[in-house]
Structure formats: structure tokens, C-alpha cells
Write a protein that holds these residues in place. Structure first.
Motif, mmCIF file in Angstrom:
data_model
loop_
_atom_site.group_PDB
_atom_site.id
_atom_site.type_symbol
_atom_site.label_atom_id
_atom_site.label_comp_id
_atom_site.label_asym_id
_atom_site.label_seq_id
_atom_site.Cartn_x
_atom_site.Cartn_y
_atom_site.Cartn_z
ATOM 1 N N TYR A 1 49.593 47.553 50.257
ATOM 2 C CA TYR A 1 48.874 47.850 49.675
ATOM 3 C C TYR A 1 47.615 47.113 48.820
ATOM 4 C CZ TYR A 1 45.937 50.880 45.884
ATOM 5 O OH TYR A 1 45.164 51.405 45.366
ATOM 6 N N LEU A 2 48.036 46.359 48.522
ATOM 7 C CA LEU A 2 47.161 44.726 48.170
ATOM 8 C C LEU A 2 46.463 44.024 49.664
ATOM 9 C CD1 LEU A 2 49.540 42.958 45.449
ATOM 10 C CD2 LEU A 2 47.474 43.874 45.033
ATOM 11 N N GLY B 1 44.532 45.599 49.978
ATOM 12 C CA GLY B 1 43.459 45.434 49.272
ATOM 13 C C GLY B 1 42.170 44.816 49.604
ATOM 14 N N ILE B 2 42.748 43.795 49.585
ATOM 15 C CA ILE B 2 42.130 42.066 50.390
ATOM 16 C C ILE B 2 41.043 42.259 51.281
ATOM 17 C CG2 ILE B 2 42.623 40.068 51.215
ATOM 18 C CD1 ILE B 2 45.018 39.789 49.770
ATOM 19 N N LEU C 1 39.606 45.382 52.349
ATOM 20 C CA LEU C 1 38.882 46.427 51.861
ATOM 21 C C LEU C 1 37.726 45.745 50.658
ATOM 22 C CD1 LEU C 1 38.227 48.976 53.084
ATOM 23 C CD2 LEU C 1 39.473 50.102 51.275
ATOM 24 N N MET C 2 38.131 44.871 49.976
ATOM 25 C CA MET C 2 37.431 44.656 49.185
ATOM 26 C C MET C 2 36.986 43.491 49.270
ATOM 27 S SD MET C 2 37.654 46.742 46.191
ATOM 28 C CE MET C 2 38.184 48.063 46.364
ATOM 29 N N PHE C 3 36.907 41.697 49.833
ATOM 30 C CA PHE C 3 36.951 41.129 50.308
ATOM 31 C C PHE C 3 35.992 41.168 51.523
ATOM 32 C CE2 PHE C 3 39.221 37.996 47.182
ATOM 33 C CZ PHE C 3 37.696 38.060 46.474
ATOM 34 N N PRO D 1 34.464 43.172 53.565
ATOM 35 C CA PRO D 1 32.577 43.521 53.915
ATOM 36 C C PRO D 1 32.628 42.220 53.777
ATOM 37 C CG PRO D 1 33.908 45.596 52.569
ATOM 38 C CD PRO D 1 34.678 44.326 52.753
ATOM 39 N N VAL D 2 32.380 41.610 52.219
ATOM 40 C CA VAL D 2 32.045 40.422 51.652
ATOM 41 C C VAL D 2 31.984 38.835 52.704
ATOM 42 C CG1 VAL D 2 31.296 38.587 50.500
ATOM 43 C CG2 VAL D 2 32.132 40.936 49.384
ATOM 44 N N TRP E 1 32.416 39.518 55.963
ATOM 45 C CA TRP E 1 31.999 39.979 57.533
ATOM 46 C C TRP E 1 30.530 39.337 56.833
ATOM 47 C CZ3 TRP E 1 31.760 40.347 62.167
ATOM 48 C CH2 TRP E 1 31.178 40.976 62.714
ATOM 49 N N VAL F 1 50.374 48.898 40.920
ATOM 50 C CA VAL F 1 50.465 48.071 41.212
ATOM 51 C C VAL F 1 50.431 46.582 41.151
ATOM 52 C CG1 VAL F 1 50.496 46.450 44.025
ATOM 53 C CG2 VAL F 1 50.078 49.264 43.617
ATOM 54 N N PHE G 1 45.140 38.587 42.990
ATOM 55 C CA PHE G 1 44.866 40.105 43.627
ATOM 56 C C PHE G 1 43.826 40.598 42.289
ATOM 57 C CE2 PHE G 1 48.803 39.908 46.505
ATOM 58 C CZ PHE G 1 48.298 39.196 47.663
ATOM 59 N N VAL H 1 41.172 40.192 43.205
ATOM 60 C CA VAL H 1 39.968 40.926 44.386
ATOM 61 C C VAL H 1 39.571 41.975 44.436
ATOM 62 C CG1 VAL H 1 41.435 42.106 46.422
ATOM 63 C CG2 VAL H 1 41.836 39.425 46.048
ATOM 64 N N PHE H 2 40.116 42.600 43.121
ATOM 65 C CA PHE H 2 39.693 44.087 43.233
ATOM 66 C C PHE H 2 38.461 43.788 41.786
ATOM 67 C CE2 PHE H 2 43.770 44.992 45.098
ATOM 68 C CZ PHE H 2 44.248 46.613 45.397
ATOM 69 N N PRO I 1 33.939 43.427 42.764
ATOM 70 C CA PRO I 1 32.876 43.680 43.766
ATOM 71 C C PRO I 1 32.161 44.507 42.381
ATOM 72 C CG PRO I 1 34.245 44.518 44.760
ATOM 73 C CD PRO I 1 34.607 43.475 44.161
ATOM 74 N N ILE J 1 25.091 45.198 51.675
ATOM 75 C CA ILE J 1 26.666 44.876 52.796
ATOM 76 C C ILE J 1 27.302 46.221 53.485
ATOM 77 C CG2 ILE J 1 29.282 44.374 51.982
ATOM 78 C CD1 ILE J 1 28.509 42.900 49.478
ATOM 79 N N ILE K 1 27.053 46.794 57.729
ATOM 80 C CA ILE K 1 28.863 47.481 58.282
ATOM 81 C C ILE K 1 28.828 48.988 58.488
ATOM 82 C CG2 ILE K 1 31.003 48.702 57.690
ATOM 83 C CD1 ILE K 1 30.910 45.778 55.698
ATOM 84 N N TRP L 1 33.885 51.787 45.457
ATOM 85 C CA TRP L 1 34.485 50.763 45.748
ATOM 86 C C TRP L 1 33.814 49.529 45.438
ATOM 87 C CZ3 TRP L 1 30.938 46.342 47.514
ATOM 88 C CH2 TRP L 1 32.014 44.992 48.570
#
Lengths: 351, 322
Positions: free
Chosen positions: A28-29, A32-33, A35-37, A39-40, A42, B123, B134, B137-138, B141, B152, B156, B194
């Protein structure tokens, strides 16, 4: 507490071994990375690609540029190709021009002889290269510095005014007993309920009447008194013991001095949290500047970026570079102040 | 910075000391309050009153004096519908489209957001390595500006974008994501989740860490299954935090504007036009500028938000008491 945490979070198969729930957690993590990082990342990678590379489909991860060579007799540098088939297989040739499926090429070593090469037989020679001109052009061709200055000016001034005004109010509400204190507090709570978004029309009128339309001050002033800020600071100042104030009064310090020299420094942690929040709010603000600022020269970065994306939708290279430069300050603030941001946001409930 | 500010503040002290000698200390509180109260008054209270006046006037003048009084005509115009579930039958069809778009958006967005925030918080609450990283990370955004978030994802999702490349690699046809009504709406929900879920994850994580550990120890003694522990202990004890998160997310969701506006411009057609964008377009970007109508619409919005905020304050109070 440590025992509890180790219970709640123990890996089920015992020390050192991974249980399926652990696999699930790290899976999951990992998602998460990405999906969250992702796009940025990219976006940042893409911002270093040339316009030609940006148009390429399917896109490649890293920025490449066509290798070029200066050939005697030609003004422009020519694109360099590996020839993989046909009569000239194995040579490196530079393209002069292309006519349909056939190109005229020259060998850089002997520029006077024109060779004909079939399109299917060549492969462009490319190397990884950062198209830094995407960024430099922002400063040369677009008024980027102006937008940057506008955004910075608004953010710095608005934050400074907000901190001063809100901390003065918080000081009065936490350290003085006076008639009407509860009323004022209730009024402040009342404004918590009215977000700017629902009073746009009259706010526009008032700003217009005060002659602040199309001026940076029209963005700065209306948002300077925030109930959130008063609350956050008041809750903190209440914990400062009154004896300190009394001692200062014995020494004949004026109330202003008490506020400025004693209360403010002691409230530094709360003020820091509020300052970070204010910087974030103002830097990212969009709707109110959109309404107040109608002339391009007053645009903030956010507005400029938004209007650019309409005008330059065919030209992503500068747009992406500008996007990266807009998110850069916030990313830096985040890296250095991560833990304060987290506690600050958790304690105020956002805005 | 301090070298500029300090002398200024010392000069401020002189008139201040003078006023103090006249007023006495307790009444000095008003002096400290004055700047804030003036700003509050001019830019918060006055607009609230004016908003009602605006809603009762018509025309396209900015100055209230130049605006004809029309009574409840603006509200009637907004409510003039044969069937409110069919925007085409309404005089202000865009208003009703925006309303229904907002309702659907808020329901989907808040549902998904709270769900994913809870999952992520659970989690992150486990014994994982680099938890701070972590969490960051979340959370990252949340800090990005709405326009950056929009760009962004536009980048995409564009025709030549990386998502279409992935689809093509798997043998599917590329999709024009933002030109399709349903996809544009779905991506708006996604983008908004997101961008904001990190904030709610943070609150829920704090809530999880505040649950006392002895209840888990008791559960362990009773050999309760993890699922049962989650349902019978974690969820009920987390309920107050969940409620706060839910209401906060609702309040913010109703006010969604900037990221979706920069993302789709409200389109295609009016597929992603929400209520704030309706107010903005009616009052500020269209011609003629229908300030009265925009004010009327924003009063309806304020009613919804007032109810939600009331619930929030009530929830918070109960949390503090309990």
C-alpha cells in the motif's frame, strides 16, 4: 506506551519475519509513493524536455535531445543520425532536409556530397539532455519575475500584517479583563463560519470602494484578520503566566512594551505555526486574486499560470517549467519545516 | 528583518504610552483589538449585511445606490423550476446543474476521501519503517497550489500523456479524458481526493494515536481477532475524530472551486461546474455581471455552510466535554 505500540504494530510472524499483513502494508505504501510523488516527479522530468520531445508519443521517462553537428556550408546545426540499413549502413550522417520518405543527408566529414537515405534506414542519435531553455525563456520572453515578485510581495506583506494584527487581538483577548470581551470573542467565532467564498460580491464592492481593485493591497488587506489566527494565538497566550506581566508593570514597562518585548517572544512557537500556515494560504490563494486582479501585470504566479495554460496549451515546455517554479518554494518550505506544518495543520483544522 | 521592525515598534510605543496614561490599562485592550476589529468589521461583518442587500437588488451596477430594488426576484429566479431534478426546466438551468454537480461531487469526494484517509492512517499507524517519510509522502500534495495540482494532472491525462501511453501499451485505445463528461467529472473527484486526503489522514492518525493502549491489551487477552478488534474498539473510539473529519471534508467539498476550475474550466459543457464557479461566473466573469443573482446564490450556499459549521462546532464541543 511502547508496549502498546509494539502490540498494535507488531509483525505477526514474530521478529524479523514479514507476515502477509506487512506485505500488504508495504504494498500500500509503495502504491502511495507512486501515486502521490509520481505525478510530481513526472512533471519535473517533463519540464526539462524540449518541445519536440514533449510531443513524442509514447513519452519517455528521461529528457532526450537530438544530437546535432555543425557542418561546413550550413548555417544551422544539422541533426545527426545513425544509418542502420541501405547503402550507407554504419555511417553517421547529418540531415539537410527531408522530402517525403527520403532525406538528403551529408557526411559531416565530406559536406559537399549529398546522399539519399530512406526514412526506414535511419535512427536519430540522441543523448540525455536538460532543456534548460524552458526555464531561461520564462525570464527572457515572459514576465516571470514580475509574477514572482507579486506573489512574494503579497505573501510576505499579508503574513506580516496578519501576524501583527492577530497577535495584538489575541493579546487583548487573553491578558485583559474588560467589558465586552465575551462579545468580541463571540463575534470572532461568528466570522469563523463565514468563509470568503460566500461574501465575494460585497467584498468585491468594498474593495472597489476603497480603491484597491487591481492593486496587490486589495489581495493583502481583506484577508488580514483571520479568526483562526486569533484563536490559535489566544489559546497559546493564555498559558503564559500573568505574573510575568505584573512584574514588568512594576518595572514601569508600558503595555506595548509588554506585548512587544515579552508576550510576542514567548509566543514564538504559536506564531511560527501561524506564519507557516499564512505563507501557504497566501502563496496558493487563487479565487480572491482572480477577482481582484484583472490586469496581467498584477497577476500572481497562480493567476499567470492559469491564464498561460489557456494561451499556451500547445506549448507545454514553458508551462511545465513555470509550474515547477511555482511549486518549488512550497516544496522547500515543506522539506525544512515538515513537522511543524503537520502539527500546525492538525491543531487549527486547516482554515 | 528585525533591524527594520525594531525601531518602528519603538516609535509606535510613544503614542501608545500616551494613550495608556489617559485610558488606563484595562481599556487599553480596545486599542490592541482595534486593527483586528476594524478589518473584521470592514471585510467580514459588513459584507455579510451587504450580501443580503445585494441579493435584493437587480441590474449590473456595482454601487448599491445605483441598483434597483427587486425584492425576492433573484431568489424566485433561482427557484423558478418545473422540476428541480431536471435543470432544463429551470429558468437558471446552470445554477441547478451546478447544484446537482456539487451534490454528486461532494458525496463521492467526501466518501472516497474519508475512506482512503482512514485506510492510510491505519497503515501509517502500524509499526513501519520511516513512518515520518511516508506521512510526508501522503501529505505533500496538500501543500501544492490548486493550479499546480490541476496542471500536473492535465499533463498526465492529455491525449499524448503518460496515461494514454500506458493504455496503448496494454492494447487499449487512448481516451480524451477531459473531453468526456463522465471522465472529466470522475477525474475531478480523483484529483480533489489526491490533493486533500493527506490532511485528513493526518487528523485521523492523531486520533488513532490517542486511543489508549490498555483497551488493545485487554482485547489481546481475550484473543479477539484483528478484524473484531478493529470493529469493536478502533472504530468506536475513532468515531468522534471521524465525525470531525467528515464535517470538515463536507465544508471544504461544498466550496470546491480552484483546482477543478483550473483543471477543466467547468467543462466539458457544464459537467464539472460547481456552485462556487456558478457564483464566480454570474458575478464576475460573465457580462452582464449579475451581482444580485450571485449574492442570492451565495446566501443559499452560506445557509448550507452555516448548518455544517454549526454541526462542526457541536461535534467539537462534545469532543472537548467527553
Amino acid at each position: 506506551m511502547g508496549k502498546i505500540m509494539s502490540f498494535m504494530t507488531r509483525t505477526r510472524a514474530g521478529k524479523g519475519r514479514m507476515d502477509w499483513t506487512d506485505w500488504l502494508t508495504y504494498g500500500y505504501l509503495f502504491v502511495g509513493i507512486v501515486l502521490m510523488f509520481g505525478p510530481v516527479v513526472w512533471l519535473v522530468l517533463s519540464s526539462f524536455k524540449t518541445e519536440a520531445d514533449l510531443q513524442r508519443f509514447p513519452p519517455r521517462l528521461l529528457p532526450y535531445a537530438q544530437e546535432t553537428v555543425k557542418v561546413e556550408g550550413y548555417d544551422q546545426p544539422l541533426a545527426l543520425f545513425d544509418i542502420v540499413g541501405g547503402d550507407h549502413e554504419g555511417r553517421k550522417l547529418a540531415m539537410v532536409r527531408r522530402v517525403g520518405l527520403v532525406a538528403q543527408m551529408v557526411d559531416p566529414a565530406s559536406p559537399h556530397e549529398r546522399l539519399r537515405v530512406n526514412v526506414a534506414d535511419w535512427q536519430p542519435i540522441e543523448r540525455i539532455s536538460l532543456a534548460v531553455e524552458n526555464y531561461t525563456e520564462l525570464f527572457e520572453r515572459f514576465d516571470f519575475l514580475r509574477y514572482l515578485w507579486n506573489s512574494t510581495f503579497i505573501t510576505v506583506m499579508a503574513t506580516a500584517i496578519m501576524l501583527l494584527v492577530n497577535s495584538m487581538a489575541a493579546f487583548a483577548l487573553s491578558k485583559y479583563r474588560f467589558r465586552g470581551r465575551t462579545t468580541v470573542l463571540m463575534l470572532v467565532i461568528g466570522t469563523l463560519m463565514i468563509p470568503q467564498t460566500v461574501v465575494l460580491v460585497p467584498l468585491f464592492l468594498i474593495t472597489h470602494e476603497l480603491g484597491m481593485l487591481n492593486s496587490l493591497w486589495g489581495v493583502i488587506i481583506p484577508g488580514a484578520a483571520t479568526p483562526t489566527g486569533v484563536f490559535l494565538l489566544r489559546q497559546y497566550m493564555i498559558t503564559i503566566p500573568d505574573e510575568i506581566l505584573d512584574a514588568a508593570r512594576m518595572d514601569k514597562a508600558s503595555e506595548w512594551k509588554i506585548f512587544w518585548r515579552i508576550i510576542l517572544p514567548l509566543s514564538a512557537p504559536a506564531i511560527a505555526v501561524l506564519a507557516i500556515l499564512a505563507i501557504m494560504w497566501r502563496w496558493n490563494d487563487f479565487l480572491w486574486p482572480l477577482i481582484v486582479l484583472s490586469e496581467t501585470e498584477n497577476f500572481t504566479l497562480q493567476l499567470a499560470l492559469n491564464s498561460f495554460q489557456g494561451e499556451m496549451s500547445t506549448q507545454w515546455s514553458n508551462l511545465l517549467a513555470m509550474t515547477v517554479l511555482t511549486l518549488l518554494p512550497i516544496a522547500l518550505v515543506f522539506m525544512f519545516l515538515q513537522k511543524y506544518i503537520a502539527t500546525g495543520i492538525a491543531s487549527t483544522g486547516g482554515k | 528583518m528585525y533591524t527594520i521592525v525594531a525601531p518602528v515598534m519603538r516609535i509606535v510605543e510613544i503614542p501608545f504610552a500616551f494613550v495608556q496614561s489617559r485610558l488606563g490599562i484595562p481599556r487599553l485592550a480596545w486599542l490592541f483589538l482595534a486593527p483586528n476589529l476594524i478589518l473584521f468589521g470592514v471585510f467580514a461583518f459588513l459584507p455579510i449585511i451587504l450580501n443580503f442587500l445585494y441579493a435584493l437588488t437587480g441590474g449590473d451596477q456595482v454601487l448599491l445606490g445605483a441598483r434597483p430594488f427587486v425584492g425576492a426576484a433573484n431568489f424566485q429566479s433561482l427557484a423558478n423550476c418545473e422540476n428541480v431534478f431536471d435543470p432544463n426546466s429551470c429558468e437558471r438551468d446552470l445554477f441547478w446543474r451546478a447544484i446537482w454537480n456539487s451534490v454528486l461531487f461532494v458525496v463521492l469526494q467526501v466518501g472516497l476521501m474519508v475512506g482512503f484517509s482512514l485506510l492510510t492512517a491505519l497503515v501509517l499507524n502500524r509499526d513501519i519503517r520511516a513512518r515520518g517519510f511516508f506521512r510526508g509522502v501522503f501529505f505533500f500534495p496538500v501543500l501544492l497550489s490548486p493550479v499546480v495540482v490541476a496542471l500536473i494532472w492535465k499533463w498526465i491525462l492529455q491525449r499524448n500523456g503518460v496515461l494514454n501511453a500506458g493504455l496503448e501499451a496494454m492494447g487499449y485505445m487512448p481516451v480524451l479524458w477531459l473531453l468526456d463528461r463522465q471522465w472529466a467529472f470522475a477525474w475531478s473527484v480523483f484529483l480533489s481526493v489526491w490533493a486533500h486526503m493527506g490532511f485528513y489522514t493526518l487528523i485521523l492518525l492523531a486520533g488513532l494515536q490517542a486511543i489508549p493502549g490498555d483497551v488493545y491489551e485487554a482485547a489481546l487477552m481475550d484473543r479477539a481477532s484483528p478484524w473484531r478488534t478493529f470493529r469493536k474498539i478502533t472504530l468506536p473510539l475513532l468515531a468522534p475524530t471521524m465525525l470531525v473529519v467528515l464535517v470538515l471534508a463536507l465544508i471544504k467539498g461544498v466550496q470546491t472551486f480552484d483546482e477543478v476550475y483550473a483543471f477543466t474550466g467547468g467543462g466539458p459543457g457544464s459537467a464539472t461546474t460547481f456552485i462556487i464557479q456558478y457564483i464566480y461566473q454570474t458575478g464576475f466573469s460573465g457580462a452582464p455581471r449579475l451581482f444580485g443573482l450571485a449574492a442570492a446564490a451565495s446566501i443559499l450556499l452560506a445557509l448550507v455552510l452555516a448548518v455544517l459549521t454549526g454541526v462542526q462546532l457541536w461535534v467539537n464541543r462534545r469532543n472537548v466535554d467527553g
